[in-house]
Design a protein around this motif. Sequence first.
Motif, short mmCIF file in Angstrom:
data_model
loop_
_atom_site.label_atom_id
_atom_site.label_comp_id
_atom_site.label_asym_id
_atom_site.label_seq_id
_atom_site.Cartn_x
_atom_site.Cartn_y
_atom_site.Cartn_z
N SER A 286 -17.51 -15.23 13.94
CA SER A 286 -17.16 -15.37 12.30
C SER A 286 -16.02 -14.47 12.02
O SER A 286 -15.24 -14.36 11.01
CB SER A 286 -18.49 -15.30 11.54
N GLU A 287 -16.33 -13.16 12.76
CA GLU A 287 -15.45 -12.26 12.41
C GLU A 287 -13.87 -12.19 13.00
O GLU A 287 -13.06 -11.63 12.18
CB GLU A 287 -15.78 -10.81 13.27
N THR A 289 -12.12 -14.73 11.71
CA THR A 289 -11.49 -15.38 10.62
C THR A 289 -11.36 -14.27 9.09
O THR A 289 -10.43 -14.27 8.58
CB THR A 289 -12.48 -16.40 9.93
N THR A 290 -12.15 -12.95 9.59
CA THR A 290 -12.26 -12.10 8.54
C THR A 290 -11.37 -10.85 8.91
O THR A 290 -11.13 -10.20 8.12
CB THR A 290 -13.45 -11.78 7.94
N GLY A 291 -11.27 -10.85 10.32
CA GLY A 291 -10.27 -9.62 10.66
C GLY A 291 -11.31 -8.39 11.07
O GLY A 291 -10.86 -7.36 11.40
N GLU A 292 -12.63 -8.68 10.92
CA GLU A 292 -13.51 -7.50 10.96
C GLU A 292 -13.73 -7.44 12.58
O GLU A 292 -13.28 -8.26 13.50
CB GLU A 292 -15.05 -7.96 10.74
N ARG A 312 -10.91 -7.20 17.39
CA ARG A 312 -10.63 -7.55 16.02
C ARG A 312 -9.46 -8.36 16.05
O ARG A 312 -8.68 -8.30 17.05
CB ARG A 312 -10.46 -6.58 15.04
#
Length: 372
Positions: A286-287, A289-292, A312
């Motif tokens: 999931s990270e 898609t968020t850049g986390e 990341r």
Amino acid sequence: MDSAVAAARAVEAGHDVVGVHLALNRMPGTLRTGSRGCCTIEDSNDAWRACDRLGIPFYVWDFSERFKEDVVDDFVSEYAAGRTPNPCMRCNERIKFAALLEKALALGFDAVCTGHYAKVVRDADGHPQLHRAADWAKDQSYVLAVLTHEQLEHCLFPLADTPSKAEVRAEAERRGLSVAAKPDSHDICFISDGDTRGWLAERIEMAPGAIVDETGEKVGEHAGANAYTVGQRRGLRLGRPAPDGRPRFVLEVRPKDNTVVVGPERLLAVGEIRGIRVSWAGLPPSEATTGEEFACEAQVRAHGDPVPARARLEPAAAPGAPDAHDGELVVTLETPLRGVAPGQTVVLYQGTRVLGQATIDTARSPERLLPR
């Protein structure tokens, strides 16, 4: 041998199995004995005998043109650009699980079954994930990390839970397969004599140039920068010893100015990797898609040890742009790795699960930041 046992297990499981040998190489020297390479005429005969023993149809599919374009030509162009490619990754990505799978599906088959040591596991929602095999010593999940979610839906790896290669050999002998004692293949299959440097010299224009140390001072000359790889120690033929008398290693290859950079061993330690051509083996975390940042383990060689890391995904374009799905994978290593070269593949794991992979674009030493 692995493929023959995998086919035998698929037959026993009740699948309608067809044996296919991939003719990939039209180059001279492809008929040879021993364990160097694969996909030779000798291997074709072995495959035919195995299929005959199992009572299944056998076909030879000629993918030699696509293999030349997607694997051999890519290998040459990567070296010409000063990178160190992994042709097995490209072959799995573009031939065995792209060209082969595409043709198989078009002909009405459900899956491609191979003798790779890796495992496909379904998550709680039924989505496929790629995992390491039971036998970590023979685990091949690293070279399969290029497989996508869609490809994993159509992959079958019957050897996934086999405890050891010795058990597979014993099974092959028990089944009366003539390949039971065949050695493992190794080296680059399309370089018949194993002389990679000599092979490349015939295909890449080599020009003499400078060898410089980490400060930029000239310490020797080379006959062609493209013949060198990061981490190389032998064959440098430097005219000036290091001030401390210790060996020097190749730190960087710069094809644009035809320069090879050398330095002390400690500067081979890499703390940050940036990768391009990112793909996820199954659904991305999931990270992504968020850049986390997310915790993982990073592995840069097929049989290397994974090290703790954080990663990341940096988007290469603004959200909504046509190429916004592309990006750069930034991997920070908690334990530095030695001799990481551009062109190699970094594969990310969480436990036994393969998250995805990227082609290394830059590798940065904590002491020496290379220009991007």
